[in-house]
Scaffold this motif. Structure first.
Motif: not given
Length: 407
Positions: A229-231, A235-239, A384-385, A391-394
């Motif tokens: 959850x922390x990750x 790394x995404x800013x999402x809940x 999760x990964x 998300x990093x790929x948009x």
């Protein structure tokens, strides 16, 4: 009724039947074994076609290399963190300090050269000398390598040939996943049968005898679960709440079957259709994670190593901890995601630091109970990964991610 609710009911019914039927649950176990065999029957083509299909569906070859690098780095990172959690919990709670085990005559110190040889041999065996043989034997890491090589090769074909093969792969993928969907409908029955078998054959006594090991493992699993959850938040800013709420369906299958491979098809489906992860990431990153990212195994192997060290009175030095960490990481990658896969990898870790292999029999009785949760942790880590990478790929559909009516 939703599938995960049926699986939950199967788990609850299995607990009751386990206590009521006792040893007679052996007559129920074949129903669970049938489900596992059906999954094993299709899991090699599922992984192969999912990875090949994912690679051929990528918009460009650079995306494959970029996402593959991110995935490998992230999976190794979460595995190392899992090992550290296991070592920390095992050191602080000392699950083996109350036991007095004597295997002194059977201690075996494996020379350092052999450890290096094992590592190199394990890495070399990832490349199959017979691709068809690897598929027939269910050598998952070798299948993954061959799938990656096949997908990359297809992408280098002329456009006409590429389009034909890509379409053919897509059709076969649909066929295989349709098979999986039919098999997964049997998961509530399998959950009931396998849970009843665990309770009926192991009972509560073995839980009392090794309660410290079980508690340490589940405590460490809980820490790793929070870490996911922390990750996601960092790394995404999402809940992380929508992720955890929508993950219960594949988690229930992983928990009841103790097989991340059995839960993989459902995980791919949930991640794409409910969590909003792109088809490419779901098809490429998730199967890769199910083959090399075993956070639950990493945690458990670390705790078991410390358990045997404490129970036998062996004092571990800093170098021993480092060796356990490295070998546990390697062992978690070698764990093929099948029920009780840890038992296969644990001797390698114990032998590396001169701990007795004979004591493994002590934890076999509770391995299945711990295996259910460590499998759940492993497949959740894969998802999760994958979410973070997508998300990093948009390419993550955030609107779908927050849409809770898809639960």
């Amino acid at each position: 009724m939703l599938l995960w609710k049926k699986v939950l009911l199967g788990l609850i019914l299995g607990v009751f039947l386990g206590f009521i039927l006792g040893d007679k649950v052996v007559y129920l176990k074949p129903f669970g074994d049938l489900f596992i065999r059906l999954i094993k029957m299709v899991i090699v083509p599922v992984i192969f076609f999912a990875i090949v299909g994912g690679i051929t569906s990528a918009e460009n070859s650079k995306a494959i290399g970029r996402v593959g690098f991110k995935a490998s780095l992230a999976y190794i990172g979460t595995t190392i963190f899992a090992v550290l959690i296991g070592l920390t919990v095992g050191t602080l709670l000392k699950p083996g300090s109350g036991l007095k085990l004597d295997f002194s005559e059977k201690f075996t110190q494996i020379p350092e050269g052999n450890n290096l040889g094992r590592i190199l041999e394990t890495l070399l065996e990832i490349v199959p000398d017979n691709a068809i043989g690897a598929m027939a034997q269910g050598a998952i890491l070798q299948v993954v390598f061959f799938a990656l090589f096949t997908g990359i090769t297809i992408n280098k074909l002329e456009k006409t040939d590429f389009n034909q093969i890509r379409d053919f792969i897509a059709i076969l993928s649909k066929l295989v996943f349709k098979m999986v969907n039919l098999i997964i409908q049997l998961s509530p029955i399998a959950a009931c049968a396998l849970t009843a078998w665990v309770i009926g054959t192991q009972g509560a006594e073995i839980l009392v005898n090794l309660a410290a090991v079980i508690f340490c493992a589940y405590f460490a699993f809980a820490i790793q679960y929070v870490f996911f959850g922390v990750m996601i938040k960092v790394f995404t800013g999402l809940s992380p709440k929508p992720f955890f709420k929508k993950s219960f369906e594949y988690q229930a299958i992983a928990f009841s079957t103790s097989s991340s491979k059995a839960a993989l098809p459902t995980t791919i489906d949930v991640c794409h259709k409910k969590i909003g992860i792109s088809k490419f990431s779901s098809s490429f990153v998730l199967p890769l994670g199910a083959s090399i990212n075993m956070d639950g195994i990493a945690i458990y192997i670390s705790i078991c190593a410390l358990f045997f060290a404490q129970a036998t009175g062996k004092v571990l030095g800093f170098g021993d901890y480092g060796l356990i960490a490295f070998m546990a990481t390697l062992g978690s990658i070698g764990g093929a995601g099948i029920p009780s896969g840890t038992i296969v990898m644990l001797p390698m870790v114990l032998g590396a630091v001169g701990l007795p292999l004979d004591g493994i029999a002590l934890i076999v009785g509770v391995d299945r109970i711990i295996d259910m949760m460590r499998t759940t942790i492993s497949i959740t880590g894969d998802a999760a990964v994958t979410l973070c990478i997508d998300h990093s790929e948009g390419t993550l559909n955030e609107e779908k991610y927050y849409k809770l009516d898809l639960v």
